[in-house]
Scaffold this motif. Structure first.
Motif, short mmCIF file in Angstrom:
data_model
loop_
_atom_site.label_atom_id
_atom_site.label_comp_id
_atom_site.label_asym_id
_atom_site.label_seq_id
_atom_site.Cartn_x
_atom_site.Cartn_y
_atom_site.Cartn_z
N ARG A 226 12.30 -4.31 -4.10
CA ARG A 226 10.97 -4.82 -4.38
C ARG A 226 10.01 -3.64 -4.41
O ARG A 226 9.86 -2.93 -3.43
CB ARG A 226 10.55 -5.81 -3.31
N GLU A 227 9.37 -3.42 -5.57
CA GLU A 227 8.45 -2.29 -5.71
C GLU A 227 7.03 -2.68 -5.35
O GLU A 227 6.33 -1.95 -4.68
CB GLU A 227 8.48 -1.75 -7.14
N THR A 228 6.59 -3.83 -5.85
CA THR A 228 5.23 -4.31 -5.61
C THR A 228 5.31 -5.79 -5.33
O THR A 228 6.04 -6.51 -6.01
CB THR A 228 4.35 -4.08 -6.86
N ILE A 229 4.54 -6.24 -4.37
CA ILE A 229 4.57 -7.65 -3.98
C ILE A 229 3.16 -8.14 -3.76
O ILE A 229 2.33 -7.46 -3.16
CB ILE A 229 5.35 -7.83 -2.66
N MET A 230 2.89 -9.33 -4.30
CA MET A 230 1.62 -10.01 -4.03
C MET A 230 1.98 -11.41 -3.57
O MET A 230 2.58 -12.18 -4.33
CB MET A 230 0.75 -10.05 -5.28
N SER B 237 4.08 -13.03 -6.63
CA SER B 237 4.61 -12.27 -7.75
C SER B 237 5.17 -10.97 -7.19
O SER B 237 4.74 -10.49 -6.14
CB SER B 237 3.55 -12.01 -8.80
N SER B 238 6.14 -10.43 -7.90
CA SER B 238 6.70 -9.16 -7.46
C SER B 238 7.24 -8.40 -8.66
O SER B 238 7.59 -8.98 -9.68
CB SER B 238 7.81 -9.37 -6.42
N MET B 239 7.29 -7.10 -8.51
CA MET B 239 7.92 -6.22 -9.47
C MET B 239 9.17 -5.70 -8.78
O MET B 239 9.10 -5.15 -7.68
CB MET B 239 7.01 -5.05 -9.85
N ARG C 48 13.58 -3.18 -14.72
CA ARG C 48 12.52 -3.69 -13.85
C ARG C 48 12.20 -5.11 -14.26
O ARG C 48 12.16 -5.43 -15.45
CB ARG C 48 11.29 -2.80 -13.96
N ALA D 146 9.60 -8.51 -13.44
CA ALA D 146 8.44 -9.11 -12.78
C ALA D 146 8.74 -10.59 -12.61
O ALA D 146 9.17 -11.25 -13.55
CB ALA D 146 7.19 -8.92 -13.62
#
Length: 143
Positions: A74-78, A85-87, A104, A106
């Motif tokens: 998981r690179e980015t998580i909101m 959402s996540s990248m 990658r 999303a």
């Protein structure tokens, strides 16, 4: 503290692809899910848009027939109360050639998976699948 539904979905997707354990995933997908994975459909026919739980589960089975997940980070998580959402960066292995593929993803989730959009760097994916770089002709500048 309870686990966020995004983590359950990520683990269930991983288990479905690697271990063909679809039961946990089925309970996390909405009947009216809207799913789209944008990429080279001619090379990977399981990419593209799908509507409904059965169609999405069929796509995931096709992915499981062709790839194994080696790792996902998981690179980015909101995280929100009702959505997330996540990248993610996925490292896959193609089962027919044992070639590594990295992409990658999303993902967006609200309760049960209702909407999934994945945008793949298709040029990079095709080069990885072919196992060689694609050489394009030089573009000349006009002007």
């Amino acid at each position: 503290m309870t686990e966020h539904s995004l983590w359950r979905f990520s683990r269930a997707l991983h288990g479905a692809i690697n271990d063909r354990q679809f039961e946990d995933l089925e309970t996390l997908i909405d009947e009216d899910v809207d799913w789209a994975v944008y990429g080279p459909i001619d090379m990977f026919p399981f990419l593209g848009a799908r509507q409904g739980k059965d169609a999405v589960l069929d796509v995931i089975r096709q992915i499981a027939d062709n790839f194994r997940v080696r790792r996902f980070d998981r690179e980015t998580i909101m995280l929100g109360v009702d959505s997330a959402s996540s990248m993610l960066r996925y490292s896959l292995t193609a089962l027919d050639s044992d070639k590594p593929i990295s992409l990658r993803v999303a993902q967006f989730k609200a309760g049960r998976l209702l909407n999934m959009r994945v945008l793949i760097d298709t040029f990079d994916l095709v080069e990885q699948a072919l196992g060689r770089p694609i050489h394009l002709p030089k573009m000349s500048r006009v002007g």
